[in-house]
Design an enzyme around this catalytic site. Sequence first.
Site, mmCIF file in Angstrom:
data_model
loop_
_atom_site.group_PDB
_atom_site.id
_atom_site.type_symbol
_atom_site.label_atom_id
_atom_site.label_comp_id
_atom_site.label_asym_id
_atom_site.label_seq_id
_atom_site.Cartn_x
_atom_site.Cartn_y
_atom_site.Cartn_z
ATOM 1 N N SER A 1 4.396 18.300 -39.651
ATOM 2 C CA SER A 1 5.950 17.416 -38.912
ATOM 3 C C SER A 1 6.460 17.631 -40.189
ATOM 4 O O SER A 1 6.346 16.662 -41.100
ATOM 5 C CB SER A 1 5.452 15.942 -38.186
ATOM 6 N N ARG A 2 8.072 17.143 -39.522
ATOM 7 C CA ARG A 2 8.546 16.363 -41.140
ATOM 8 C C ARG A 2 8.654 15.210 -41.094
ATOM 9 O O ARG A 2 8.544 14.819 -41.536
ATOM 10 C CB ARG A 2 10.386 16.337 -39.813
ATOM 11 N N HIS B 1 12.769 29.162 -37.478
ATOM 12 C CA HIS B 1 11.955 29.972 -37.363
ATOM 13 C C HIS B 1 11.343 31.171 -38.584
ATOM 14 O O HIS B 1 10.905 31.019 -38.817
ATOM 15 C CB HIS B 1 11.785 31.625 -36.057
ATOM 16 N N LYS C 1 8.736 32.264 -29.813
ATOM 17 C CA LYS C 1 9.709 32.727 -28.824
ATOM 18 C C LYS C 1 11.793 32.514 -29.125
ATOM 19 O O LYS C 1 11.535 31.410 -28.895
ATOM 20 C CB LYS C 1 9.851 33.552 -27.912
ATOM 21 N N ASP D 1 17.306 31.766 -24.934
ATOM 22 C CA ASP D 1 16.159 30.837 -24.574
ATOM 23 C C ASP D 1 14.895 31.148 -23.590
ATOM 24 O O ASP D 1 13.810 31.470 -23.446
ATOM 25 C CB ASP D 1 16.306 29.382 -24.089
HETATM 26 N N1 LIG Z 1 6.546 29.802 -25.001
HETATM 27 C C1 LIG Z 1 6.831 29.265 -24.466
HETATM 28 O O1 LIG Z 1 6.335 28.797 -23.390
HETATM 29 C C2 LIG Z 1 8.451 28.304 -24.914
HETATM 30 C C3 LIG Z 1 8.491 27.237 -23.566
HETATM 31 C C4 LIG Z 1 8.959 25.955 -24.774
HETATM 32 C C5 LIG Z 1 9.835 26.255 -25.599
HETATM 33 N N2 LIG Z 1 9.646 27.514 -26.559
HETATM 34 C C6 LIG Z 1 10.012 28.094 -27.825
HETATM 35 O O2 LIG Z 1 9.303 26.982 -28.466
HETATM 36 C C7 LIG Z 1 10.859 26.554 -30.161
HETATM 37 C C8 LIG Z 1 10.372 24.985 -29.542
HETATM 38 O O3 LIG Z 1 11.497 24.467 -28.125
HETATM 39 P P1 LIG Z 1 10.535 23.043 -28.378
HETATM 40 O O4 LIG Z 1 11.270 22.917 -26.345
HETATM 41 O O5 LIG Z 1 8.841 22.131 -28.095
HETATM 42 O O6 LIG Z 1 11.574 22.561 -29.266
HETATM 43 P P2 LIG Z 1 12.125 20.591 -29.161
HETATM 44 O O7 LIG Z 1 10.839 20.322 -28.074
HETATM 45 O O8 LIG Z 1 13.185 20.144 -29.530
HETATM 46 O O9 LIG Z 1 10.615 20.655 -30.540
HETATM 47 C C9 LIG Z 1 10.633 21.591 -31.826
HETATM 48 C C10 LIG Z 1 10.399 20.957 -33.038
HETATM 49 O O10 LIG Z 1 10.381 21.166 -33.530
HETATM 50 C C11 LIG Z 1 11.320 20.429 -34.900
HETATM 51 N N3 LIG Z 1 12.193 20.378 -35.800
HETATM 52 C C12 LIG Z 1 11.921 20.866 -37.127
HETATM 53 N N4 LIG Z 1 13.631 20.780 -37.670
HETATM 54 C C13 LIG Z 1 14.173 20.448 -36.909
HETATM 55 C C14 LIG Z 1 16.070 20.274 -36.103
HETATM 56 N N5 LIG Z 1 16.611 20.663 -36.514
HETATM 57 N N6 LIG Z 1 16.344 19.609 -34.706
HETATM 58 C C15 LIG Z 1 14.899 19.533 -34.219
HETATM 59 N N7 LIG Z 1 13.959 20.112 -34.316
HETATM 60 C C16 LIG Z 1 13.345 20.662 -35.105
HETATM 61 C C17 LIG Z 1 10.592 19.248 -34.573
HETATM 62 O O11 LIG Z 1 8.936 18.474 -34.888
HETATM 63 P P3 LIG Z 1 9.015 18.067 -36.369
HETATM 64 O O12 LIG Z 1 9.928 16.413 -35.882
HETATM 65 O O13 LIG Z 1 7.773 17.526 -35.959
HETATM 66 O O14 LIG Z 1 9.488 18.492 -37.630
HETATM 67 C C18 LIG Z 1 10.964 19.089 -33.425
HETATM 68 O O15 LIG Z 1 10.260 18.254 -32.583
HETATM 69 C C19 LIG Z 1 11.519 27.116 -29.287
HETATM 70 O O16 LIG Z 1 12.326 28.306 -30.602
HETATM 71 C C20 LIG Z 1 11.413 27.585 -28.161
HETATM 72 O O17 LIG Z 1 12.557 28.939 -27.446
HETATM 73 C C21 LIG Z 1 9.077 28.294 -25.988
#
Ligand SMILES: NC(=O)c1ccc[n+]([C@@H]2O[C@H](COP(=O)([O-])OP(=O)(O)OC[C@H]3O[C@@H](n4cnc5c(N)ncnc54)[C@H](OP(=O)(O)O)[C@@H]3O)[C@@H](O)[C@H]2O)c1
Length: 335
Positions: A36-37, A79, A97, A178
């Site tokens: 994580s960051r 990504h 994705k 998304d």
């Molecule tokens: N496969 C699926 O079913 C599914 C479902 C939802 C999302 N996704 C995909 O997964 C990815 C993440 O989605 P999420 O809903 O998990 O997002 P999220 O809750 O916002 O989490 C993203 C994580 O990325 C890290 N990060 C690094 N730089 C960042 C920045 N500048 N701003 C925000 N976060 C940053 C953070 O982790 P740290 O603070 O720990 O570094 C943050 O917790 C997206 O590409 C989305 O399309 C896939």
Amino acid sequence: MTDTTRWGILATGKIAHSFATDLALVPGAELAAVGSRRQECAAAFARRHGAGTAHGSYEALVADPDVDVVYIATPHALHLDNARLAFAAGKHVLCEKPLTLNVADSEELVRLAGVHDRFLMEAMWTACHPVVRAVAAAVRSGRYGAPRQVHAELGFRVDAPPEDRMLNPDLGAGALLDMGIYPLTFAHLVLGPAEELRGTASLSPGGIDLDVVMTGRYAGGALATMSASMTSWSSRAAAVATDLGRIDLADFHHPEHAVFTPAAGGEPVRIEGTEPVLGQGYGNEIAEVGRCLAAGLRESPMVPHAQTLALMENMDDLRRQLGVRYAADDRAAGE
Ligand SMILES: NC(=O)c1ccc[n+]([C@@H]2O[C@H](COP(=O)([O-])OP(=O)(O)OC[C@H]3O[C@@H](n4cnc5c(N)ncnc54)[C@H](OP(=O)(O)O)[C@@H]3O)[C@@H](O)[C@H]2O)c1
């Protein structure tokens, strides 16, 4: 490498938690580390999911010698850089994705995977879902007739602050990338690559596609209607209408089964997966990555690079029609 796949999770947001929960259910998958960051976020995640090591930076995670494959769970716009970092450290990559924001960046990742001789797969878990695979195989077999029309929709109302990845264009916000990627993928899996796509959208004042509706034409003149919404609660239903009847999935995003209803009457046929759904379904993509790595593959036949690139190209085409552009597009165009 042994039969155990040692995973490193890069980022600790929402999907990273769902992924780690399912990973615990997959035989042969071990959560070796998380990065994580912020060290405290990594430590809390590691405690909750039993990760071996908690790293306070992505650099430290990818350098961990106990990690075979890095799962990238950051917002879309990051990504490319995150996967590049993992490849440079010699890791295999499963990346959320959409793989990147546009096809040029996805092609770059495929190229880098080749240069480093590493495995790369987009985490398009729908393509690994046993029920979706069973439906696609059933349609391809012709058992339920010739597919003529597909419909799939996905949407939920996004209530988030403007800086959230769902609404911040700098992080790749938009309904198409998304959510729309799922109905597009479903139609692709069932009908093959789209020959033509048309889209229309309602944009936010900042230029994000909040609601998008798409139509597609596929081989043999089969058609699809697809939609994604960040402002409303879509049904999540999908259907494949054939010349003999219809296959319905009440929730194609998390299907338990599908049902074929013959138009000529007779009993509806239940279509089930040939293997169990592991957890919420992320477990099946985790198992697929483990299977590919054990076999020495560099891409998965379930989510081949060509499929990811075709869908990224489709979304580039649709975004041009919708008038949605990211900074990454200017960079890819050399502007
Ligand atoms: N496969 C699926 O079913 C599914 C479902 C939802 C999302 N996704 C995909 O997964 C990815 C993440 O989605 P999420 O809903 O998990 O997002 P999220 O809750 O916002 O989490 C993203 C994580 O990325 C890290 N990060 C690094 N730089 C960042 C920045 N500048 N701003 C925000 N976060 C940053 C953070 O982790 P740290 O603070 O720990 O570094 C943050 O917790 C997206 O590409 C989305 O399309 C896939």
